[in-house]
Design an enzyme around this catalytic site. Sequence first.
Site, PDB file in Angstrom:
ATOM      1  N   ASP A  11       0.843  -1.208   0.000  1.00  0.00           N
ATOM      2  CA  ASP A  11       0.000   0.000   0.000  1.00  0.00           C
ATOM      3  C   ASP A  11       0.881   1.262   0.000  1.00  0.00           C
ATOM      4  O   ASP A  11       0.857   2.028   0.945  1.00  0.00           O
ATOM      5  CB  ASP A  11      -0.949  -0.003   1.216  1.00  0.00           C
ATOM      6  N   ASP A  15       7.075   4.066   3.468  1.00  0.00           N
ATOM      7  CA  ASP A  15       7.999   2.965   3.797  1.00  0.00           C
ATOM      8  C   ASP A  15       7.821   1.793   2.847  1.00  0.00           C
ATOM      9  O   ASP A  15       8.773   1.041   2.591  1.00  0.00           O
ATOM     10  CB  ASP A  15       7.890   2.543   5.272  1.00  0.00           C
ATOM     11  N   ASP A  16       6.635   1.644   2.258  1.00  0.00           N
ATOM     12  CA  ASP A  16       6.463   0.633   1.204  1.00  0.00           C
ATOM     13  C   ASP A  16       7.374   0.950   0.020  1.00  0.00           C
ATOM     14  O   ASP A  16       8.003   0.058  -0.565  1.00  0.00           O
ATOM     15  CB  ASP A  16       5.013   0.614   0.697  1.00  0.00           C
ATOM     16  N   ASN A 161       0.647   0.680  17.217  1.00  0.00           N
ATOM     17  CA  ASN A 161       0.824   2.039  16.692  1.00  0.00           C
ATOM     18  C   ASN A 161      -0.475   2.617  16.122  1.00  0.00           C
ATOM     19  O   ASN A 161      -0.537   3.796  15.789  1.00  0.00           O
ATOM     20  CB  ASN A 161       1.953   2.092  15.639  1.00  0.00           C
ATOM     21  N   GLU A 167      -1.188  -3.038  15.754  1.00  0.00           N
ATOM     22  CA  GLU A 167      -0.363  -2.472  14.674  1.00  0.00           C
ATOM     23  C   GLU A 167      -1.294  -2.143  13.491  1.00  0.00           C
ATOM     24  O   GLU A 167      -2.288  -2.837  13.253  1.00  0.00           O
ATOM     25  CB  GLU A 167       0.701  -3.514  14.298  1.00  0.00           C
ATOM     26  N   ASN A 169      -1.412  -2.380  10.098  1.00  0.00           N
ATOM     27  CA  ASN A 169      -1.828  -3.296   9.026  1.00  0.00           C
ATOM     28  C   ASN A 169      -2.849  -4.316   9.524  1.00  0.00           C
ATOM     29  O   ASN A 169      -3.773  -4.697   8.793  1.00  0.00           O
ATOM     30  CB  ASN A 169      -0.614  -4.015   8.417  1.00  0.00           C
ATOM     31  N   HIS A 242       9.562   0.056   8.928  1.00  0.00           N
ATOM     32  CA  HIS A 242       8.616  -1.073   8.992  1.00  0.00           C
ATOM     33  C   HIS A 242       8.775  -2.025   7.797  1.00  0.00           C
ATOM     34  O   HIS A 242       9.197  -3.166   7.940  1.00  0.00           O
ATOM     35  CB  HIS A 242       7.176  -0.554   9.028  1.00  0.00           C
ATOM     36  N   ASP A 243       8.377  -1.542   6.627  1.00  0.00           N
ATOM     37  CA  ASP A 243       8.192  -2.472   5.503  1.00  0.00           C
ATOM     38  C   ASP A 243       9.515  -3.035   4.977  1.00  0.00           C
ATOM     39  O   ASP A 243       9.584  -4.208   4.576  1.00  0.00           O
ATOM     40  CB  ASP A 243       7.396  -1.789   4.388  1.00  0.00           C
TER      41      ASP A 243
END
Length: 314
Positions: A11, A15-16, A161, A167, A169, A242-243
């Site tokens: 998405d 960070d993706d 978060n 989290e 997602n 993250h990702d």
Amino acid sequence: MEPHKLVLDTDPGVDDSMAIALIANSPEITLHSVTTIFGNGPVSLSTENALRVLDIVGLSHVEVFEGANKPLLREFGGEGARVHGSDGLGETRMPPSPRSAESDFAAIHIVNSIMAQPGELTLAAIGPLTNLGLALSIEPKISENVKEVVIMGGAVDVPGNASPLAEANIHNDPEAASLVFGADWPLTVVGLDVTTQVLMDAKYLASLAKSQTPTTDMIAAITPHYLDFHKKYRSETTMPVHDSSAIAYLIDPDLFSTKKLYVDVITGEHPCSGQTVADWKNHWGKEANTNVCLGVDADKMLAMYINRVGGSNK
Ligand code: BDR
Ligand code: CA
């Protein structure tokens, strides 16, 4: 070892996009295809951004398949814009890709691809898990035919978060996440337990920007908004990685310490909805269903990112 043939569900998302940049510079991964999901913005935005970012990082041959625009059983809250910007890429308003998504729906593409190449494809999901939940519902046998599944999601032994316990997602579609954790497949979870230990600050990002390639120019443009969000709303001078951590796990699992645990997701209308609950003491007597990342060599991972993404001429 043979490179992972990867289907990436994403998405983008700041960070993706950085995770896609890491894939583009990692010989351990061959990107088979990209599927998109709502999350950091509506799914149409994820699709536009996936195409944009793939073009920039030198992966414009990779096909993109658009997926679900809402969670399985609830409405999409759409809080991602505050974190990633209203364009999902830090308010940079980058020009659109000349390409478009393919016509197949993401979940169908996931099913068809895995079933066509039994035991060959790795699935990584770095957004809400709706497409994976749908794919499992359409063809449960994908669980026997996928090589490996890695998700960025969950907070097993740390706070959330998106809520005190969840989290983002998982919080965005707990019912889909519950299908993913419930499936009998080799699942690794790269959650906040590790991603909040891998931190990039302005100095690190400035070093990365020095390469001045299309990829590092993109990262330099999209990260200030993300960094500002963490400063303004979290009083942090760093941003969690993250990702890219989920991608780093595929590249070098030895960067992480892991534990096999039974993990369940709290679903329904509940204050803890989206929480990933690990049965640490095996009270429920169930077999472990998840390989949970609990520790990471953050310095090594940050060095890997800058060496690969900053060291490339893409
Ligand atoms: C996850 O939520 C999204 O904002 C990020 O892209 C990442 O996948 C972190 O909780
Ligand atoms: Ca994401």
